[in-house]
Design an enzyme around this catalytic site. Structure first.
Site, mmCIF file in Angstrom:
data_model
loop_
_atom_site.group_PDB
_atom_site.id
_atom_site.type_symbol
_atom_site.label_atom_id
_atom_site.label_comp_id
_atom_site.label_asym_id
_atom_site.label_seq_id
_atom_site.Cartn_x
_atom_site.Cartn_y
_atom_site.Cartn_z
ATOM 1 N N ASP A 1 0.849 -1.196 0.000
ATOM 2 C CA ASP A 1 0.000 0.000 0.000
ATOM 3 C C ASP A 1 0.885 1.247 0.000
ATOM 4 O OD1 ASP A 1 -2.306 1.799 0.615
ATOM 5 O OD2 ASP A 1 -3.308 -0.092 0.994
ATOM 6 N N HIS B 1 -3.664 5.988 3.376
ATOM 7 C CA HIS B 1 -4.399 4.795 2.937
ATOM 8 C C HIS B 1 -3.766 3.523 3.488
ATOM 9 C CE1 HIS B 1 -5.884 1.805 -0.062
ATOM 10 N NE2 HIS B 1 -6.938 2.593 -0.139
ATOM 11 N N SER C 1 -11.129 -1.019 -0.741
ATOM 12 C CA SER C 1 -9.837 -0.971 -0.056
ATOM 13 C C SER C 1 -9.988 -1.254 1.428
ATOM 14 C CB SER C 1 -9.195 0.417 -0.213
ATOM 15 O OG SER C 1 -8.583 0.566 -1.452
#
Length: 1002
Positions: free
Chosen positions: A190, A285, A609
């Site tokens: 990520d 994220h 996600s």
């Protein structure tokens, strides 16, 4: 990434024609005819268009190499073991692969920039179209794929909703929350990690080995992190230092952190970078996904003094290994990760010894099953690593999925109990949406549309979005402002309302989308659908007022989020149900990186996600209890114990292309009764069955027979039998039950299976027979095996087809006919001819005697919406000369797949039935001029079957209609007349439900 399987033909037919066919969807909806495309030759079309590619070889990588190369011992791990890249055999074989990659790169005049050998045998390199053709003509090369950009896909507490917490929750059954997932390492590919987060707080890594009482405690040996795992193997990682990140930022929770950005950093100028060149998270994220999967238990979350309760990772006892491969750019256009960097991250994660990989990343269009990343995942899974991946956020449109390989668990996003907030209008009407910032009643206050209080000189469209500096403080002060969703960040809209003195915001979705529990700068309620339109319209009335309150009407949950990508999967040609499963992915509260999240340490985020790390954490829980189980067994246990999601009315959802098998049910998944398992050999046979060359000696298998926990048959003509094998976890007698499948009869044989001990396997067949079902429309149902207090449920979908017919037939002459066989499955069966057409012709020349850029010439082919088929031809002026043809689909101006390649011939053809994109890039390449010549002149022609095309003759088909028995081969004849023979003409023969055959003439 590719939307069809890569195929290469070097086929002699007629005038030595080489043809490559890219298969479109057989059942794509018909659109109105449009005018034919024009060939556009860009300026400077002889300049070499060098691109970065990942070249995958046919060699087995370290993770799956089982011997066969003289002088090199097998490196594939034994059953229930992980790959050991530190062994002498692995080191020697890895060196062998890298040397071989260098030789192949040098053979076409390039240099390998990066090597991959653990989960794939591949290298990245800068290539021209000529070098692409040369490599694709090399027998040792499996694929050549563009190095493209991949982007992160974006009860009220998900761990409570999943029944993990509480005295009777799954954590308690596993020995407590802090023990749940012990001995397991989750690798997160990520945007990196924010190590200061409370969700990652842990004791520092020590330098001495752990005692027997704490066997899974990680420790540091020099610069290496070492951890014994639940499966008896050892994880070895490293804390890679860099910008604002040093070795002490790792601890006994984040035990390893690396970054992979060589290609991204080479591609993106420093002036447009907004990230740390280190494992530190420059976006937030990655911190969110990592802490969702395996963050600490019971962490108090507060934002701006507001207590949001506690948050926990799904597997609080598991450890986190960070593989930063996604990066943030200043303007957002280059944010994401490059293929080559991501493959490097997968390679390293498997080499380190992770148990689970979380991949909350997607591509512009569905990745092919032989895409470099999917290939790396295949070998990772074969080496015992569970891979969970986001399905994508392009829903609710069909065929929008990504990460659809059978060895990957593809996760859809579902809702949890919403954070309700209500808008009460001045006339008393009430509309419930989502809010985390309305903590007490606000109002009544004046309610205005943003464009009604816009600043001078600002457009109404910009103001309606509440973009920065678009609202007039004198008019907005003290009011609740209605802002449209879109373009700028949702939280940026409330920040603009706050700047202008507004006291509240109603965020409205102009079209159907999710409602998100963002942490806004002013009290905000987010509305969707008809409610959003009603409030938006009301705000324009004189004297409009509103009150924002907490709570509201009940909303059924879990629902599949509207943004969650839907199937069917194009890459799997309808032979596999995707997504696999649904997990919480809406308004998930977890840790983030404060600098890019308004200074907040926690945030609510929505997306597949967020769903993917829930499955990653659950896999960690599973492997902690069953450390030697294969990833496919774990996946089967999760899929066959799900519960249905809900529709907006509260009814059970039946759309398998939205929810897959259903919502994951942790309390049942550890006791599945029976499991479906598969191995790398099965996946290779599946690929071969799809027509994808694997470079192995594995025999092709009917794709629908892959031993998968769901069942899909895309090509059901009359009757079809599929096979499955189940293995007992709990012995006993199990009885089959098939739910109603409207118009299709499904029969299971045998209908009872008896197991006397765990580990026994039994095989059964399911026969589908078409009755009254509508042809071309998927029919869904389920198969459930019940016994020994267990229910093992598999979703099923079959699609009755209208015909089985060739994709392309050819003919020659001004007048003539060609016959072929079609097997109809509907009555009446019709065949309708469109065309023929003759498109634009452009003359060009390439040469192998000039500079390196003169051997290739580039063109752009636009394709109008609704085009039924396109045929692109490159013919040499001399029959002794040859050219290769490369055709790439373009998305946002970039190649979106490895494309179609026709090896050198004097008549190269690429046929595109039902073209999937609006623009294609074409390269004509010579690998050598004909003897006695110094150039290779050619003519490039594109034919698109469409209403605006100039007539190029007449075509008729017989029979035009047929009322005879279905399932019986029918002789079809296509005849033509008045066709010009100097160049190619193309026609389309269409059958019921949009299926068709391309007729290529001359």
């Amino acid at each position: 990434m590719t939307i069809t399987s890569r195929r290469i033909w070097s086929r002699l037919h007629g005038g030595s024609v080489g043809t490559a066919v890219a298969l479109g969807s057989l059942l794509a909806a018909l659109l109105p005819f449009t005018a034919p495309p024009a060939l556009a030759v860009p300026a400077g079309s002889h300049s070499a268009e060098v691109g970065r590619y990942v070249v995958t070889l046919t060699d087995r990588p370290v993770a799956t190499y089982d011997g066969g190369v003289d002088g090199f011992s097998a490196t594939k791990p034994a059953q229930d073991a992980k790959v050991d890249v530190t062994s002498e055999a692995a080191r020697r074989y890895r060196t062998h692969l890298e040397k071989r990659q260098d030789r192949i790169a040098r053979s076409v005049g390039t240099t390998a920039r990066r090597h991959y050998a653990v989960t794939t045998s591949a290298f990245s390199a800068d290539l021209t179209a000529t070098q692409v053709v040369r490599l694709k003509a090399t027998s040792a090369v499996a694929s050549v794929a563009p190095d493209v950009l991949h982007r992160a896909t974006d009860d009220r507490v998900s761990t409570d909703f999943l029944r993990l917490s509480g005295r009777k929750g799954l954590w308690s059954a596993l020995g407590g929350a802090e023990a749940a997932g012990r001995g397991i390492v989750v690798g997160d590919i990520d945007t990196g990690i924010w190590p200061e987060s409370d969700s990652l707080d842990a004791a520092p890594l020590r330098t001495h080995r752990p005692p027997a009482s704490d066997p899974y405690r990680p420790y540091r040996s020099g610069t290496t992190t070492v951890m014994r795992k639940a499966d008896g193997n050892t994880f070895t990682g490293a804390c890679q230092t860099g910008e604002r990140f040093d070795a002490d930022d790792c601890n006994q929770k984040v035990i390893s952190a690396r970054y992979f950005g060589k290609t991204w950093l080479d591609t993106v100028p420093e002036a447009n970078r907004a990230d740390y060149v280190s494992p530190r998270d420059g976006q937030g994220h990655g911190t969110h996904t990592a802490t969702t999967a395996a963050g600490n238990f019971g962490v108090r979350a507060s934002v701006d003094g507001r207590d949001l309760g506690t948050v926990s990772g799904v597997a609080p006892g598991a450890k986190i290994a960070v593989y930063k491969a996604l990066w943030e750019s200043k303007d957002g256009s280059q944010s994401g990760g490059m293929t080559s960097d991501i493959v490097a991250a997968v390679d390293q994660a498997v080499a380190d010894g992770v148990d689970v990989i979380n991949y909350s990343v997607g591509s512009l269009i569905e990745s092919s099953l032989t895409d470099p990343i999917q290939t790396a995942f295949r070998n990772a899974t074969a080496a015992g690593v569970f891979v969970s991946a986001a399905a994508g956020n392009e829903g609710p449109a069909a065929k929008t999925l990504d990460n659809t390989s059978p060895w990957v668990t593809t996760v859809a996003a579902g809702t949890v109990a919403p954070h309700n907030g209500t808008v009460v209008l001045g006339d008393g009407r009430r509309y419930t949406g989502v809010s985390t910032t309305v903590t007490q009643a606000l109002g009544p206050k004046p309610l205005v549309r943003a464009e009604a209080v816009k600043a001078a000189g600002v457009s109404g469209s910009d103001a309606s979005l509440c973009a920065e500096d678009t609202l007039d403080a004198a008019q907005a002060a003290g009011k609740i402002v209605v802002c449209d969703r879109g373009v700028n960040a949702r939280t940026a809209k409330s920040a603009e309302v706050a700047r202008a003195g507004g006291v509240g915001m109603v965020l409205v979705n102009p079209s159907d989308s999710s409602m998100d529990a963002d942490l806004h700068a002013v009290p905000t309620v987010h509305l969707n659908g008809a409610d959003a339109k009603t409030v938006r319209d009301y705000a324009l009335t004189d004297g409009a007022r509103a009150t924002l309150t907490t709570g509201g009407s009940d909303t059924p949950y879990p629902q599949v989020a509207s943004f969650s990508a839907r199937g069917p999967s194009v890459a799997n040609a309808g032979n596999l149900i995707k997504p696999d499963i649904t997990a919480p992915g809406v308004s998930i509260l977890a840790a983030v990186a404060p600098p890019t999240n308004g200074g907040h340490a926690f945030a609510f985020q929505s997306g597949t996600s967020m769903a993917s790390p829930h499955m990653s954490g659950l896999a960690a829980l599973y492997l902690s209890e069953h450390p030697t189980w294969s990833p496919m067994r774990v996946k089967s246990a999760m899929m066959t114990t799900t519960t249905p999601t809900r529709t907006s009315s509260g009814a059970e959802e039946t759309d398998v292309f939205a929810q897959g098998a259903g919502e994951v049910n942790p309390s049942a998944m550890l006791h599945p009764g029976l499991v479906y398992d598969s191995t790398e050999q099965d996946w290779l046979a599946y690929l071969e069955g799809l027509g994808i060359e694997t470079g192995t000696d594995v025999e092709a298998k009917e794709p629908s027979d892959l031993n998968y926990p769901s069942i899909a048959v895309n090509d059901l003509l009359g009757r079809r039998t599929v096979t499955r094998t189940v293995t007992a976890v709990t012995p006993g007698t199990y009885t089959a039950r098939v739910s109603s499948m409207g118009g299709v009869k499904a029969t299971v044989s045998p209908s009872k299976l008896h197991f006397t001990k765990p580990g026994q396997s039994r095989t059964f067949e399911i026969t589908f027979a078409v009755g009254t079902a509508t042809v071309g429309t998927p029919v869904t149902g389920s198969l459930t095996w019940s016994g020994s207090h267990h229910s093992v449920r598999s979703p099923m979908v079959v699609t009755p087809q209208s015909v089985r017919a060739p994709e392309r037939v050819t003919g020659a002459g001004a007048t003539g006919h060609v016959s072929f066989t079609a097997t109809p499955a509907v009555t009446p069966f019709t065949a309708t001819a469109y065309g023929p057409v003759r498109g634009d012709r452009v003359h060009g020349s390439v040469t192998s005697h000039g500079g390196p850029t003169d051997s290739e010439q580039y063109f752009t082919v636009p394709v109008a919406a609704g085009t039924k088929a396109v045929e692109i031809s490159a013919r040499t002026n001399s029959p002794d000369a040859q050219v290769a043809l490369v055709v790439w689909p373009l998305v946002d101006g970039r190649p979106a797949s490895s494309g179609d390649v026709v090896l050198p011939t004097n008549d190269a053809v690429v046929t595109l039935p039902r073209p999937q994109v609006s623009e294609y890039r074409v390269a004509v390449v010579t690998l050598g001029d004909a003897e006695g010549t110094t150039s290779t002149p050619f003519t490039l022609q594109t034919n698109a079957v469409g209403a605006g095309a100039s007539p190029a003759g007449k075509v008729a088909v017989t029979p035009a209609s047929y009322d005879g028995p279905v399932g019986v081969a029918l002789n079809v004849s296509a005849s033509w007349s008045e066709v010009v023979t100097s160049d190619r003409s193309t026609a389309w023969i269409e059958y019921p439900n949009g299926a068709g055959t391309v007729l290529s003439l001359n």
